[in-house]
Design an enzyme around this catalytic site. Structure first.
Site, PDB file in Angstrom:
ATOM      1  N   LYS A  52       7.720   3.644   1.080  1.00  0.00           N
ATOM      2  CA  LYS A  52       8.473   4.879   1.276  1.00  0.00           C
ATOM      3  C   LYS A  52       9.604   4.664   2.286  1.00  0.00           C
ATOM      4  CE  LYS A  52       5.938   8.615   1.457  1.00  0.00           C
ATOM      5  NZ  LYS A  52       5.947   9.815   0.652  1.00  0.00           N
ATOM      6  N   MET A 133      -3.260   8.511   1.664  1.00  0.00           N
ATOM      7  CA  MET A 133      -2.805   8.716   3.035  1.00  0.00           C
ATOM      8  C   MET A 133      -2.229  10.120   3.147  1.00  0.00           C
ATOM      9  SD  MET A 133      -3.588   5.702   4.022  1.00  0.00           S
ATOM     10  CE  MET A 133      -2.831   5.576   5.600  1.00  0.00           C
ATOM     11  N   ARG A 366      10.766   5.487  -5.473  1.00  0.00           N
ATOM     12  CA  ARG A 366       9.894   4.305  -5.561  1.00  0.00           C
ATOM     13  C   ARG A 366       9.691   3.988  -7.037  1.00  0.00           C
ATOM     14  NH1 ARG A 366       4.105   7.101  -3.896  1.00  0.00           N
ATOM     15  NH2 ARG A 366       4.175   8.699  -5.471  1.00  0.00           N
ATOM     16  N   HIS A 488      -2.356  15.313  -8.175  1.00  0.00           N
ATOM     17  CA  HIS A 488      -3.183  14.186  -7.731  1.00  0.00           C
ATOM     18  C   HIS A 488      -3.970  13.590  -8.898  1.00  0.00           C
ATOM     19  CE1 HIS A 488      -6.951  12.503  -6.030  1.00  0.00           C
ATOM     20  NE2 HIS A 488      -6.114  11.975  -5.159  1.00  0.00           N
ATOM     21  N   TYR A 894      -5.234 -24.531 -24.991  1.00  0.00           N
ATOM     22  CA  TYR A 894      -5.356 -23.127 -25.407  1.00  0.00           C
ATOM     23  C   TYR A 894      -6.436 -22.416 -24.597  1.00  0.00           C
ATOM     24  CZ  TYR A 894      -9.648 -24.556 -27.790  1.00  0.00           C
ATOM     25  OH  TYR A 894     -10.895 -25.032 -28.043  1.00  0.00           O
TER      26      TYR A 894
END
Ligand code: PEP
Ligand code: MG
Length: 925
Positions: A52, A133, A366, A488, A894
């Site tokens: 941020k 947070m 962001r 949220h 592979y």
């Protein structure tokens, strides 16, 4: 308002400049500098300023309208936590100095009773951790500054509302008072005053609510609410740092494998207000639709509201397109900013903004979290738009996201039937795609409890918050009654790749009563519920699911086509039946790396013959049973070789211990005892007793280390002969039909070269014999699995006889660690991972240091003797991106994985090649 922020508009600037590497950030002094004003930093400083902070710095640097502020670095957080919750010396003085700069820019003073500056305090780690947070807005308010704010804005209600929000957030986040208690007080006031919406509350109501909040805090925490703005600021900063080590954040980091020592930064920023009337607003938006990837400005906003109203999901916001009509000038400006930021970062952006009295302010940019579908579409589209190159597009998509695209969807017929039965309960927002069915649960703890017993659950909440995350992690899907596409629930579900329907407002969720009700129907805890996160539909019953048809997904096919051009590793599949081989081929498998032949023995019609073969008392009897099995096995091999015509099919001879084909000893014992007690069926008793004797004779203390793999074949060579004959006969048969079959005969569990020699001496002459019988020559290879540690050490000797190696990383891991896989995963391994004794489950992610080192050794030894040796891996790790990267690095030919992981492996193999290229060009620079 006297705001002195950068005045250059985006238009004047033209394109944004690329971030310059800041000398300060990289130089030695940087670690000592605790605080960075936004305009001092840039986008490359995510480690120090957090995502941020770096975004705010970059936007400020290029002249976008960002409220002034500063970032306290992640290094301070680490120092604070390392020194037992103590600030580094002089930090508060530095903060006062930085805030002085913000005051000058804003023309206001922090704590000034006449014209107070208010700030927001937000966390911001390097990686976004949705909801983990915390944020405090409107900090700096007390009774005096409140009066000043009311006078300066000539809006008493606004000031009281700001105060109410501040006390609520500070109380919840900093002082840890449960959030519901504040909501209860608001609900109670609304009931008493007859207000329907928060906006119906008048200034006196808000004042009374704030008073009640403070009383609540006093009762709960026995402290007076701090009135000194500096004290408030210090406490809020501490709370952000403390929350970094809080349980929720630690759980989230553990789940997402984010390091704990990154720390979080704290952003202190001048407040701008979206709740100053009808010409103010707040919102969030993505530069593309995060669910589908479509190139449209996608998001929502709320007029006359603060940011938390949108994110918390307590009020349902308007789609952003509505802003075009309601605030055309601001919308136009915002659209330009969004476009420019996407071009600047060359990636889809997730933006937060506020409009204060008609003026746009950017609060965040962001990289946007997106669904698998959106990730693929945006990456492919951006190549078409010449925004990024193909290599970058390939690195943008997580290989695991490809796997999500193959996840089941609802069977349209069953879904239509559910609709006809009136089981479509409601429609909410299609917040995160995918279909999920499970038992309804109404709290996260019950979700965890039920999930631990193996039940699929759908977590249903009025709205979610960070306290629900542990339940969301285990749920198959998430349903909320309130909240928008950026609530949220929606954000976290998308991050976890789980289906989510949000804001299904018709549904009343009652967590106390553990039920939901809608239109007269009630679903109680444990009852089935289905949600479709792609359409937003909610059904009151279980619905059958089907697999999507990815061959029609053009963007995915384009991306995988690019991946195939870049990768060096082949991608093969593990398949035992033609139908699995067909699926694998459709997903792009270039061969079959493991066909476990014993799975064919388990089929219902074969088991009695297999049992007869095991229980035979004479060789003639055993041979008779094997003769019966031969045509059946030949048919099996014809099927799979034909399906894979032109490609290699590695067929492994029988591996598991023989007793796996017989009934369980303890169950048989019970049956025999019962028959003896009843005494009425001597024939059956004799039969069961014979079986019991045989089973008992074959019992081993440690069957996984016992008579299995090639040891079994060497003891009962008739089985090897039958299987080899079946493979060769099938190949000859197909060759005559013009079908190019390429079988490779693989010997399991070899530890000593003499084991391989003994089998080879049977296999080669037998193959010659079959070819002579059939009058045709065919190609086949003879090789071995490398799954016993000793085989790695003597791989040079083994390569003398084996034309190929296939690493059986399941057994190799088991034997190198000395873990019994079946016991370890259920008993102690998860705890080992949570306690960080092991970084991950080594049966999922290859242990490079131990298992990997032995593989590397075997590769080198094998190549020394046979430079063109074919090298593959066929354990579970063959489908895991990190393990695939390792396989690329050691130079395997592979990887072979389950058919559904083939597309994931194609992308992971391409990424491994690209990363190697990047690392090489960085070294050369
Ligand atoms: C292995 O051990 O990695 C393997 C593929 O064999 P299985 O899982 O059948 O033992
Ligand atoms: Mg094995």
């Amino acid at each position: 308002m006297a705001v002195r922020t950068p005045t250059k508009t985006i238009r004047q600037r033209g394109t944004l400049r690329r971030p310059r590497r800041s000398r300060g950030a990289r130089g030695r002094g940087a670690a000592k500098k605790h605080i960075w004003l936004f305009e001092e930093g840039n986008a490359s400083m995510r480690d120090l300023l957090g995502g941020k902070g770096a975004g705010l710095a970059e936007m400020s640097r290029v002249g976008l309208p960002v409220p002034p502020g500063f970032t306290i670095t992640t290094a301070v957080c680490n120092e604070y936590n390392a020194r037992g919750q103590t600030f580094p010396a002089g930090l508060m003085t530095e903060i006062r100095r930085a805030l002085g700069t913000v005051e000058r820019k804003m023309g206001k003073r922090f704590g000034d009773p006449k014209n107070p500056l208010l700030v927001s305090v937000r966390s911001g780690a390097k990686f976004s951790m949705p909801g983990m947070m915390d944020t405090v807005l409107n900090l700096g308010l007390n009774e005096e500054t409140l009066r000043g704010l009311a006078a300066a804005t000539e809006n008493e209600r606004f000031a009281e509302d700001a105060h109410r929000r501040f006390v609520q957030m500070f109380g919840k986040i900093v002082l840890d008072v449960p959030g519901e208690k504040f909501e209860e007080i608001i609900a109670e006031h609304k009931r008493r005053t007859g207000a329907r919406l928060d906006t119906d509350l008048i200034a006196q109501d808000l004042r009374a609510i704030t008073r009640a909040f403070k009383d609540l805090i006093r009762r709960e925490r026995r402290v007076e609410f701090p009135t000194d703005p500096w004290k408030q600021l210090e406490m809020a900063i501490r709370a952000v740092f403390d929350s970094w080590m809080g349980k929720r954040a630690v759980d989230y980091r553990n789940f997402n494998k984010i390091a704990h020592d990154l720390g979080t930064a704290v952003n202190v920023q001048a407040m701008v207000f979206g709740n100053m009337g009808a010409d103010s607003a707040t919102g969030v938006a993505f530069t593309r639709d995060p669910a589908t990837g479509e190139k449209i400005l996608y998001g929502e906003y709320l007029p006359n509201a603060q940011g938390e109203d949108v994110v918390a999901g307590t009020r349902t916001p308007h789609p952003i397109s509505q802003m075009r009509d309601e605030m055309p000038r601001v919308y136009d400006q915002f659209q330009k900013v969004a476009k420019m930021l996407e071009r600047h970062y060359k990636d889809m952006q997730d933006l937060e903004f506020t409009v204060e009295r008609g003026r746009l302010w950017m609060l965040q940019t962001r990289s946007g979290k997106r669904t698998a579908q959106a990730a693929v579409k945006a990456a492919v589209d951006m190549v078409g738009e010449k925004l990024i190159r193909r290599d970058e597009a390939l690195l943008r998509v997580e290989p695991e996201q490809i796997y999500q695209l193959l996840l089941p969807r609802f069977d349209p017929d069953d879904k239509a039937a559910a609709e006809r039965e009136g089981k479509l309960l409601a429609k909410g927002l299609n917040a995160s795609p995918g279909a999920a069915t499970g038992a309804a649960v109404f709290d996260p703890d019950t979700a965890v409890e039920l999930a631990q017993t193996g039940q699929a659950v759908i977590l249903v909440r009025p709205e979610t918050n960070p306290d629900d995350v542990h339940g969301m992690l285990v749920a198959r899907g998430i349903l909320t009654a309130r909240g928008g596409a950026t609530s949220h629930a929606a954000v976290v579900a998308r991050g976890l790749g789980k289906p989510c329907v949000a804001g299904a407002e018709a549904i009343r969720v009652d967590p106390q009563a553990r039920q939901l009700s809608v239109g007269g129907q009630v679903i109680r805890q444990g009852e089935p519920l289905s949600i479709d996160g792609t359409t937003g539909e909610v059904f009151g019953r279980a619905i059958r699911t089907i697999d999507p048809d990815v061959s029609k997904d053009r963007d995915l096919q384009t991306l995988l086509g690019w991946a195939d051009k870049v990768r060096r590793l082949g991608v093969w599949a593990n398949a035992d039946y033609p139908r699995d081989a067909a699926v694998a081929r459709a997903f792009g498998a270039e061969g079959i790396g493991l066909c476990r032949t014993e799975h064919m023995f388990f089929e219902e019609d074969r088991l009695p013959i297999v049992r007869r073969m095991i229980l035979a008392e004479t060789e003639t009897e055993r041979q008779r049973a094997l003769d019966e099995l031969l045509p059946i096995q030949r048919e099996d091999f014809v099927g799979i070789l034909k399906e894979m015509a032109g490609a290699t099919v590695v067929i492994r001879l029988i591996d598991p211990p023989l007793h796996e084909f017989l009934p369980r000893y303890d169950e048989l014992l019970v049956e025999v005892t019962e028959l003896r007690v009843r005494g009425n069926d001597p024939h059956e008793l004799a039969e069961k007793e014979r079986l019991l004797r045989a089973v008992s004779g074959m019992r081993e203390q440690n069957p996984m280390l016992g008579l299995r793999g090639i040891r079994l074949g060497l003891l009962f060579p008739g089985i090897i002969d039958m299987q080899v004959r079946a493979i060769l006969e099938a190949t000859c048969l197909l060759a005559k039909q013009g079908v190019r079959a390429h079988p490779e005969i693989m010997i399991p569990l070899v530890g000593h070269v003499n084991e391989l020699r003994a089998v080879e001496e049977r296999v080669r002459p037998l193959a010659e014999k079959v070819m002579a019988e059939r009058g045709i020559r065919v190609r086949y290879k003879f090789g071995t699995m490398i799954e016993v540690p000793r085989a790695c050490v003597v791989a040079d000797e083994i390569a003398g006889r084996a034309e190929f190696f296939s690493f059986g990383s399941n057994d190799l891991t088991q034997l190198i660690f000395g873990f019994s896989r079946d016991d370890a995963e259920g008993k102690f391994l998860l705890q080992y991972v949570t306690q960080k004794i092991l970084p991950e489950n080594p049966f999922q992610v290859l242990d490079r240091a131990g298992v990997g080192a032995l593989i590397d050794m075997a590769v080198k030894l094998g190549r020394k003797v046979r430079p063109d040796i074919e090298l593959g891996i066929c354990g579970e790790h063959g489908g895991d991106p990190s393990s695939i990267e390792f396989c690329h690095q050691v130079g395997l030919t592979y990887v072979s994985c389950s058919p559904y992981r083939v597309p994931t492996a194609r992308l992971a193999a391409a990424q491994a090649a690209l990363r190697e290229k990047q690392a090489r060009s960085e070294r050369d620079r």
